[in-house]
Design a protein around this motif. Structure first.
Motif, PDB file in Angstrom:
ATOM      1  N   HIS A 186       8.671  -7.341  -2.995  1.00 48.74           N
ATOM      2  CA  HIS A 186       8.794  -7.067  -1.558  1.00 48.74           C
ATOM      3  C   HIS A 186      10.128  -7.603  -1.037  1.00 48.74           C
ATOM      4  O   HIS A 186      10.524  -8.706  -1.410  1.00 48.74           O
ATOM      5  CB  HIS A 186       7.667  -7.771  -0.781  1.00 48.74           C
TER       6      HIS A 186
ATOM      7  N   GLY B 210       0.789  -1.221   0.000  1.00 56.29           N
ATOM      8  CA  GLY B 210       0.000   0.000   0.000  1.00 56.29           C
ATOM      9  C   GLY B 210       0.826   1.276   0.000  1.00 56.29           C
ATOM     10  O   GLY B 210       0.276   2.370  -0.067  1.00 56.29           O
TER      11      GLY B 210
ATOM     12  N   GLY C  38       2.747   2.269  -2.377  1.00 56.44           N
ATOM     13  CA  GLY C  38       2.715   2.874  -3.712  1.00 56.44           C
ATOM     14  C   GLY C  38       3.750   2.354  -4.702  1.00 56.44           C
ATOM     15  O   GLY C  38       4.020   3.013  -5.703  1.00 56.44           O
ATOM     16  N   LYS C  39       4.272   1.158  -4.474  1.00 54.07           N
ATOM     17  CA  LYS C  39       5.275   0.593  -5.410  1.00 54.07           C
ATOM     18  C   LYS C  39       4.759   0.517  -6.845  1.00 54.07           C
ATOM     19  O   LYS C  39       5.417   0.963  -7.769  1.00 54.07           O
ATOM     20  CB  LYS C  39       5.627  -0.859  -5.023  1.00 54.07           C
ATOM     21  N   THR C  40       3.570  -0.082  -6.996  1.00 50.12           N
ATOM     22  CA  THR C  40       3.037  -0.297  -8.348  1.00 50.12           C
ATOM     23  C   THR C  40       2.725   1.042  -9.013  1.00 50.12           C
ATOM     24  O   THR C  40       2.974   1.228 -10.202  1.00 50.12           O
ATOM     25  CB  THR C  40       1.788  -1.211  -8.271  1.00 50.12           C
ATOM     26  N   THR C  41       2.231   1.993  -8.222  1.00 51.43           N
ATOM     27  CA  THR C  41       1.890   3.315  -8.750  1.00 51.43           C
ATOM     28  C   THR C  41       3.158   4.069  -9.193  1.00 51.43           C
ATOM     29  O   THR C  41       3.219   4.596 -10.311  1.00 51.43           O
ATOM     30  CB  THR C  41       1.143   4.128  -7.664  1.00 51.43           C
TER      31      THR C  41
ATOM     32  N   ASN D 267       7.626   8.428  -0.957  1.00 48.05           N
ATOM     33  CA  ASN D 267       6.479   8.643  -1.853  1.00 48.05           C
ATOM     34  C   ASN D 267       5.439   9.508  -1.136  1.00 48.05           C
ATOM     35  O   ASN D 267       4.506   9.009  -0.531  1.00 48.05           O
ATOM     36  CB  ASN D 267       5.895   7.278  -2.252  1.00 48.05           C
ATOM     37  N   ARG D 268       5.640  10.832  -1.229  1.00 50.41           N
ATOM     38  CA  ARG D 268       4.734  11.764  -0.525  1.00 50.41           C
ATOM     39  C   ARG D 268       3.318  11.746  -1.073  1.00 50.41           C
ATOM     40  O   ARG D 268       3.123  11.526  -2.260  1.00 50.41           O
ATOM     41  CB  ARG D 268       5.276  13.194  -0.642  1.00 50.41           C
TER      42      ARG D 268
ATOM     43  N   VAL E 167       3.314  11.409  -6.553  1.00 49.01           N
ATOM     44  CA  VAL E 167       3.834  10.215  -7.234  1.00 49.01           C
ATOM     45  C   VAL E 167       4.876  10.608  -8.288  1.00 49.01           C
ATOM     46  O   VAL E 167       5.911   9.947  -8.425  1.00 49.01           O
ATOM     47  CB  VAL E 167       2.674   9.433  -7.900  1.00 49.01           C
TER      48      VAL E 167
ATOM     49  N   GLY F 142       0.162  12.533  -2.796  1.00 48.28           N
ATOM     50  CA  GLY F 142      -0.128  13.367  -3.970  1.00 48.28           C
ATOM     51  C   GLY F 142       1.094  13.706  -4.810  1.00 48.28           C
ATOM     52  O   GLY F 142       1.002  14.542  -5.715  1.00 48.28           O
TER      53      GLY F 142
ATOM     54  N   ARG G 177      -3.894   5.103   2.287  1.00 46.20           N
ATOM     55  CA  ARG G 177      -3.868   4.593   0.900  1.00 46.20           C
ATOM     56  C   ARG G 177      -4.512   3.216   0.814  1.00 46.20           C
ATOM     57  O   ARG G 177      -5.244   2.914  -0.123  1.00 46.20           O
ATOM     58  CB  ARG G 177      -2.423   4.530   0.393  1.00 46.20           C
TER      59      ARG G 177
ATOM     60  N   ARG H 208      -7.936  -4.531  -2.804  1.00 45.17           N
ATOM     61  CA  ARG H 208      -6.882  -5.278  -2.130  1.00 45.17           C
ATOM     62  C   ARG H 208      -7.209  -5.528  -0.661  1.00 45.17           C
ATOM     63  O   ARG H 208      -7.939  -4.750  -0.040  1.00 45.17           O
ATOM     64  CB  ARG H 208      -5.550  -4.486  -2.218  1.00 45.17           C
TER      65      ARG H 208
ATOM     66  N   ARG I 296      -5.349  -5.760   2.760  1.00 42.94           N
ATOM     67  CA  ARG I 296      -4.044  -5.539   3.387  1.00 42.94           C
ATOM     68  C   ARG I 296      -4.193  -5.357   4.900  1.00 42.94           C
ATOM     69  O   ARG I 296      -3.382  -4.682   5.538  1.00 42.94           O
ATOM     70  CB  ARG I 296      -3.362  -4.317   2.772  1.00 42.94           C
TER      71      ARG I 296
HETATM   72  P1  ATP Z   1       1.096  -3.825  -2.780  1.00 45.15           P
HETATM   73  O1  ATP Z   1       2.424  -4.189  -2.210  1.00 45.15           O
HETATM   74  O2  ATP Z   1       0.004  -4.306  -1.877  1.00 45.15           O
HETATM   75  O3  ATP Z   1       0.929  -4.235  -4.207  1.00 45.15           O
HETATM   76  P2  ATP Z   1       1.759  -1.115  -3.592  1.00 45.15           P
HETATM   77  O4  ATP Z   1       2.950  -0.664  -2.816  1.00 45.15           O
HETATM   78  O5  ATP Z   1       1.999  -1.589  -4.977  1.00 45.15           O
HETATM   79  O6  ATP Z   1       0.972  -2.208  -2.727  1.00 45.15           O
HETATM   80  P3  ATP Z   1      -0.100   0.714  -4.818  1.00 45.15           P
HETATM   81  O7  ATP Z   1      -1.115  -0.281  -5.257  1.00 45.15           O
HETATM   82  O8  ATP Z   1       0.791   1.293  -5.855  1.00 45.15           O
HETATM   83  O9  ATP Z   1       0.741   0.106  -3.600  1.00 45.15           O
HETATM   84  O10 ATP Z   1      -0.803   1.940  -4.081  1.00 45.15           O
HETATM   85  C1  ATP Z   1      -1.783   1.760  -3.070  1.00 45.15           C
HETATM   86  C2  ATP Z   1      -2.807   2.900  -3.160  1.00 45.15           C
HETATM   87  O11 ATP Z   1      -2.178   4.126  -2.830  1.00 45.15           O
HETATM   88  C3  ATP Z   1      -3.398   3.078  -4.561  1.00 45.15           C
HETATM   89  O12 ATP Z   1      -4.767   3.358  -4.430  1.00 45.15           O
HETATM   90  C4  ATP Z   1      -2.648   4.280  -5.124  1.00 45.15           C
HETATM   91  O13 ATP Z   1      -3.408   5.006  -6.047  1.00 45.15           O
HETATM   92  C5  ATP Z   1      -2.369   5.089  -3.863  1.00 45.15           C
HETATM   93  N1  ATP Z   1      -1.138   5.911  -3.917  1.00 45.15           N
HETATM   94  C6  ATP Z   1       0.101   5.498  -4.250  1.00 45.15           C
HETATM   95  N2  ATP Z   1       0.995   6.494  -4.145  1.00 45.15           N
HETATM   96  C7  ATP Z   1       0.306   7.582  -3.723  1.00 45.15           C
HETATM   97  C8  ATP Z   1       0.666   8.933  -3.423  1.00 45.15           C
HETATM   98  N3  ATP Z   1       1.906   9.391  -3.542  1.00 45.15           N
HETATM   99  N4  ATP Z   1      -0.313   9.766  -2.990  1.00 45.15           N
HETATM  100  C9  ATP Z   1      -1.583   9.333  -2.897  1.00 45.15           C
HETATM  101  N5  ATP Z   1      -1.992   8.082  -3.151  1.00 45.15           N
HETATM  102  C10 ATP Z   1      -1.060   7.209  -3.572  1.00 45.15           C
END
Ligand code: ATP
Ligand code: AMP
Ligand code: MG
Length: 201
Positions: free
Chosen positions: A98, A14, A16-19, A182-183, A187, A185, A137, A144, A146
């Protein structure tokens, strides 16, 4: 030995890795790089579903450790084989995964010796945010599950484990560890830092 550049994105569920990774891929492609992103969990999930072990990706970390180990080894092999075929010498492979996983047997390494040696990355990124931001997030991401990572006190301790796990894995292959915040807003800023580091490999 593969000639492509390999980098790994890690961080707690959560964060934000994938984002961030998706944005970094966009930026790298704009700059003319040949890029492949491999979500480690996708590769594990494909086999786990075929075997009838799980229906959803967030169930995998609850499987017996022996099952997870098998899925993990198969995923690492498949990722590197596919990337070798798809990417030339100038390609960049980004693995979204991870460094540590919270399992019922204890905290388990996502990048043990056999995995990290197979992937042989130049950089292991550790994507971080505050535990409060992460929980927020997770709440907004309905697809998901989590809940096993949604306690802020647990997250604080787990993030320390995750960072240390990344360093332990990096030492095995001489990779750099790059912590990116990853602050909320922001990304794009995080993705830019990611790309800057990739360009310096
Ligand atoms: P996992 O390990 O479970 O796959 P992840 O690290 O890949 O998690 P994401 O799926 O990329 O996490 O992001 C989780 C949520 O947070 C998503 O809804 C995404 O849009 C949001 N998000 C990610 N980065 C930011 C950010 N910088 N500001 C606001 N929201 C964010
Ligand atoms: P993700 O979508 O990144 O959260 O990945 C889904 C699931 O795949 C994780 O919760 C883990 O169960 C598993 N997974 C991902 N990467 C690894 C890894 N390197 N080692 C073991 N399990 C992993
Ligand atoms: Mg993800």
């Amino acid at each position: 030995m593969i000639a492509m550049k390999v980098v790994i994105a890690t961080g707690v569920p959560g964060v934000g890795k994938t984002t961030v990774t998706s944005k970094a891929v966009e930026l790298l492609k704009e700059k003319g790089y040949k890029v492949k992103v491999a979500n480690f969990g996708d590769y594990m999930l494909k086999v786990a579903v075929e075997r009838g072990w799980v229906k959803h990706r967030d169930e995998m970390r609850k499987l017996n450790l022996s099952q997870q180990r098998e899925l993990q080894a198969l995923a690492a092999k498949a990722i590197i084989e596919e990337a070798r075929k798809e990417l030339g010498e100038d390609g960049v492979l980004i693995v979204d995964t991870h460094a540590a996983i919270n399992t019922p047997t204890g905290i388990w390494p996502g990048l043990p010796k056999h995995v990290i040696e197979n992937l042989n990355p130049a950089i292991i990124f550790v994507i971080e945010a505050s535990p409060e931001e992460i929980v927020e997030r997770q709440r907004g991401d309905k697809g998901r599950v989590r809940s096993d990572y949604s306690d802020t006190e647990f997250l604080r301790r787990f993030m320390e484990f995750a960072r240390n796990s990344a360093i332990a894995s990096a030492v095995l292959v001489g990779a750099a560890v790059n912590v990116i915040y990853n602050r909320q807003g922001e990304v794009d800023k995080a993705a830019l830092k990611f790309v800057e580091a990739v360009e310096k490999i």
